[in-house]
Scaffold this motif. Sequence first.
Motif, PDB file in Angstrom:
ATOM      1  N   TYR A   1       4.513  82.745 -37.722  1.00 47.02           N
ATOM      2  CA  TYR A   1       5.730  82.218 -37.117  1.00 47.02           C
ATOM      3  C   TYR A   1       6.539  81.631 -38.260  1.00 47.02           C
ATOM      4  O   TYR A   1       6.125  80.635 -38.853  1.00 47.02           O
ATOM      5  CB  TYR A   1       5.415  81.139 -36.088  1.00 47.02           C
ATOM      6  CG  TYR A   1       4.713  81.683 -34.849  1.00 47.02           C
ATOM      7  CD1 TYR A   1       5.392  82.505 -33.957  1.00 47.02           C
ATOM      8  CD2 TYR A   1       3.386  81.383 -34.588  1.00 47.02           C
ATOM      9  CE1 TYR A   1       4.764  82.992 -32.819  1.00 47.02           C
ATOM     10  CE2 TYR A   1       2.756  81.859 -33.454  1.00 47.02           C
ATOM     11  CZ  TYR A   1       3.454  82.673 -32.569  1.00 47.02           C
ATOM     12  OH  TYR A   1       2.835  83.154 -31.457  1.00 47.02           O
TER      13      TYR A   1
ATOM     14  N   VAL B   1      -0.448  82.321 -38.764  1.00 42.31           N
ATOM     15  CA  VAL B   1      -1.407  81.743 -37.820  1.00 42.31           C
ATOM     16  C   VAL B   1      -2.573  82.689 -37.525  1.00 42.31           C
ATOM     17  O   VAL B   1      -3.608  82.260 -37.048  1.00 42.31           O
ATOM     18  CB  VAL B   1      -0.741  81.304 -36.497  1.00 42.31           C
ATOM     19  CG1 VAL B   1       0.294  80.235 -36.758  1.00 42.31           C
ATOM     20  CG2 VAL B   1      -0.113  82.471 -35.769  1.00 42.31           C
TER      21      VAL B   1
ATOM     22  N   ASN C   1      -7.966  75.324 -28.347  1.00 40.21           N
ATOM     23  CA  ASN C   1      -6.517  75.276 -28.303  1.00 40.21           C
ATOM     24  C   ASN C   1      -5.909  75.479 -29.689  1.00 40.21           C
ATOM     25  O   ASN C   1      -6.328  74.845 -30.634  1.00 40.21           O
ATOM     26  CB  ASN C   1      -6.108  73.897 -27.773  1.00 40.21           C
ATOM     27  CG  ASN C   1      -4.988  74.024 -26.784  1.00 40.21           C
ATOM     28  OD1 ASN C   1      -4.279  75.028 -26.778  1.00 40.21           O
ATOM     29  ND2 ASN C   1      -4.832  73.023 -25.941  1.00 40.21           N
ATOM     30  N   GLY C   2      -4.924  76.382 -29.790  1.00 43.73           N
ATOM     31  CA  GLY C   2      -4.247  76.580 -31.068  1.00 43.73           C
ATOM     32  C   GLY C   2      -4.961  77.518 -32.018  1.00 43.73           C
ATOM     33  O   GLY C   2      -4.522  77.702 -33.155  1.00 43.73           O
ATOM     34  N   ALA C   3      -6.052  78.142 -31.564  1.00 40.86           N
ATOM     35  CA  ALA C   3      -6.800  79.029 -32.451  1.00 40.86           C
ATOM     36  C   ALA C   3      -6.034  80.322 -32.734  1.00 40.86           C
ATOM     37  O   ALA C   3      -6.246  80.955 -33.777  1.00 40.86           O
ATOM     38  CB  ALA C   3      -8.158  79.348 -31.833  1.00 40.86           C
ATOM     39  N   GLY C   4      -5.173  80.713 -31.820  1.00 41.07           N
ATOM     40  CA  GLY C   4      -4.406  81.947 -32.029  1.00 41.07           C
ATOM     41  C   GLY C   4      -4.679  83.016 -30.982  1.00 41.07           C
ATOM     42  O   GLY C   4      -4.300  84.175 -31.165  1.00 41.07           O
ATOM     43  N   LYS C   5      -5.281  82.645 -29.874  1.00 42.56           N
ATOM     44  CA  LYS C   5      -5.618  83.626 -28.842  1.00 42.56           C
ATOM     45  C   LYS C   5      -4.351  84.227 -28.208  1.00 42.56           C
ATOM     46  O   LYS C   5      -4.216  85.448 -28.101  1.00 42.56           O
ATOM     47  CB  LYS C   5      -6.463  82.963 -27.739  1.00 42.56           C
ATOM     48  CG  LYS C   5      -7.719  82.259 -28.259  1.00 42.56           C
ATOM     49  CD  LYS C   5      -8.526  81.640 -27.151  1.00 42.56           C
ATOM     50  CE  LYS C   5      -7.802  80.524 -26.385  1.00 42.56           C
ATOM     51  NZ  LYS C   5      -7.481  79.328 -27.206  1.00 42.56           N
ATOM     52  N   THR C   6      -3.452  83.345 -27.806  1.00 42.87           N
ATOM     53  CA  THR C   6      -2.223  83.830 -27.188  1.00 42.87           C
ATOM     54  C   THR C   6      -1.423  84.678 -28.169  1.00 42.87           C
ATOM     55  O   THR C   6      -0.889  85.738 -27.816  1.00 42.87           O
ATOM     56  CB  THR C   6      -1.372  82.639 -26.695  1.00 42.87           C
ATOM     57  OG1 THR C   6      -2.104  81.953 -25.679  1.00 42.87           O
ATOM     58  CG2 THR C   6      -0.052  83.095 -26.126  1.00 42.87           C
ATOM     59  N   THR C   7      -1.349  84.223 -29.391  1.00 45.18           N
ATOM     60  CA  THR C   7      -0.618  84.984 -30.407  1.00 45.18           C
ATOM     61  C   THR C   7      -1.222  86.377 -30.565  1.00 45.18           C
ATOM     62  O   THR C   7      -0.487  87.371 -30.684  1.00 45.18           O
ATOM     63  CB  THR C   7      -0.653  84.231 -31.752  1.00 45.18           C
ATOM     64  OG1 THR C   7      -0.109  82.925 -31.556  1.00 45.18           O
ATOM     65  CG2 THR C   7       0.141  84.971 -32.809  1.00 45.18           C
TER      66      THR C   7
END
Lengths: 252, 299
Positions: free
Chosen positions: A28, A33, A53-59
């Motif tokens: 980003y 990330v 949370n914030g590990a990058g799964k959604t990304t």
Amino acid sequence: MKPQAPKRQPYGTLELGLLNVQDLHVAYGKVEVLHGVSLEVAEGEIVALLGSNGAGKTTTLRTLSGLVRLRQGRIVLGGEDITRLPAHKVVASGLGHVPEGRRIFGPLSVEENLRLGGYLLRHDLAEVEKRVHASYALFPRLAERRHQLAGTLSGGEQQMLAIARALMLEPRLLVLDEPSMGLAPKLVFAIFAIIQQIRAKGTSVLLVEQNARQALRIADRAYVLESGRIALSGPASALAADPRVRAAYLGG
Amino acid sequence: MQAFFQFTVEGLTIGGFYALVALGYTMVYGIIRLINFAHGDVFMVGAFIGWTVLVTLAGTHLPIVLALFVALATSLFFSGALGVVIDRVAYQPLLAAPRLSILITALGVSLALENGVLLIYGPGFLTYPHLLGTAGFTIGGVQISYAQTTMFVISLALMFALYLFVHRTFIGTAMRALAVDQDAARLMGIDVERIIQITFFVGSFLAAAAGMMEGLYYTQINFYMGFLLGLRAFTAAVLGGIGNIPGAMAGGLLIGLLESYGAGYISSRWTDVFVFLVLIGVLVVKPTGLFGERVVERM
Ligand SMILES: Nc1ncnc2c1ncn2[C@@H]1O[C@H](COP(=O)(O)OP(=O)(O)O)[C@@H](O)[C@H]1O
Ligand SMILES: [Mg+2]
């Protein structure tokens, strides 16, 4: 327009799974990330992608769907290179995406949401209607509420709508981003049962979850993502027994 | 009382024009959150294209109705295409840029269109062929011309067609969906950029219809005519709740009525003061406009 069978391309010497993700780097702005994520989903599998949370799964999922541009890497779905396809074309290649937070179209009716799931079939209205009714068979609650605005549904119903909508094109691979988020335990159980049903009908599943216990229960294999890298991977049962996973994701 | 009805007839006629133009503002705002300052000028270009075709056809022996139809079709189609070109060239490249860039670009496009027409047609007023007779009928002393009736019916028919398009077709549903959530729309396989183009086409098409009707009704057109009308139509869109399609229709008719009553009972010089006072009054009481409680979602 049916999602067409992709052109098969010879791809290295790798054994081809349904989904083959190699060395994904995503940033980003200037901040990277994902630092080289590789993963695979074979035909007929449920694969879990776990991580805090914030590990990058959604990304990762958004990159697969073409919503986020990648810096480097390769994504192959069913033998077709979809790495640089725009999002609306990835859908046509057979990837269904149930996004984080459901993202249903609240001011539209339940039925309109479902029809939009079949947008690429819009030149065959009879087929769209047929599939809308197939959704109602799978999710009777949605049939009861078909003319209601989607925004007025309960959280669980919204999640079902998001899943039904993504199934309208009969994708080869369904990716789900935290489908159990914010749902009561009974509903979580129902959603996971539905995911198993979907797989039984021949759709492969890549499941992102924070609810690691439930996810490992239904998954064949799993990956653990930590700070943009795959830290662990293996059969779901092996990961469920792994002391590191137990400590970090299963509450000891 | 007879005067009141007379003003009402007049107000609804021009209100129809405002509504058609307001729809373009509101649809574009609904899907990309842009106040398209160039929209009033597309209305003006529509009037000029129509004028050009009519004047060209005046030399032939084409029946008037046919000539009008050809002019209308040409004007609507090319104005629609102009909207698409504006979107492609000026707005699409900036969709990801800060909002201010695209707003300034819209102002630039507006100036470019005005000056382009100024260059080709000159600064003076052009006279539309006087095709609309004053024939009509009288109800209880209120005179209604056939031209007024026809134009009001055309305006309503276009609005109704738009309503059906937005609510009954896949493309229209996709428009409403992407107004809510662009990424989710992409995940449905919707080509968002293409739907935005279609929205510009439809908005410009409607504006051109208003432009030609205004030309025929007032018979005078000028390169600057889009500015004030655009401002009033934009006001109509805000009054109805920007982003909201039925709101723009109602807002347009309301502004037309206000203008007509204002001019009739007070003075035409005070029209805009009257119109904007009402706008401010409404916004103070209901900041999202008459119809728009959750602006985006009501498209
Ligand atoms: N749109 C964005 N812009 C900038 N940074 C983002 C954006 N989305 C996510 N991030 C950052 O990327 C990292 C991964 O986020 P995400 O993929 O949402 O993780 P997860 O889904 O595993 O919780 C986080 O550090 C997050 O802050
Ligand atoms: Mg996430």
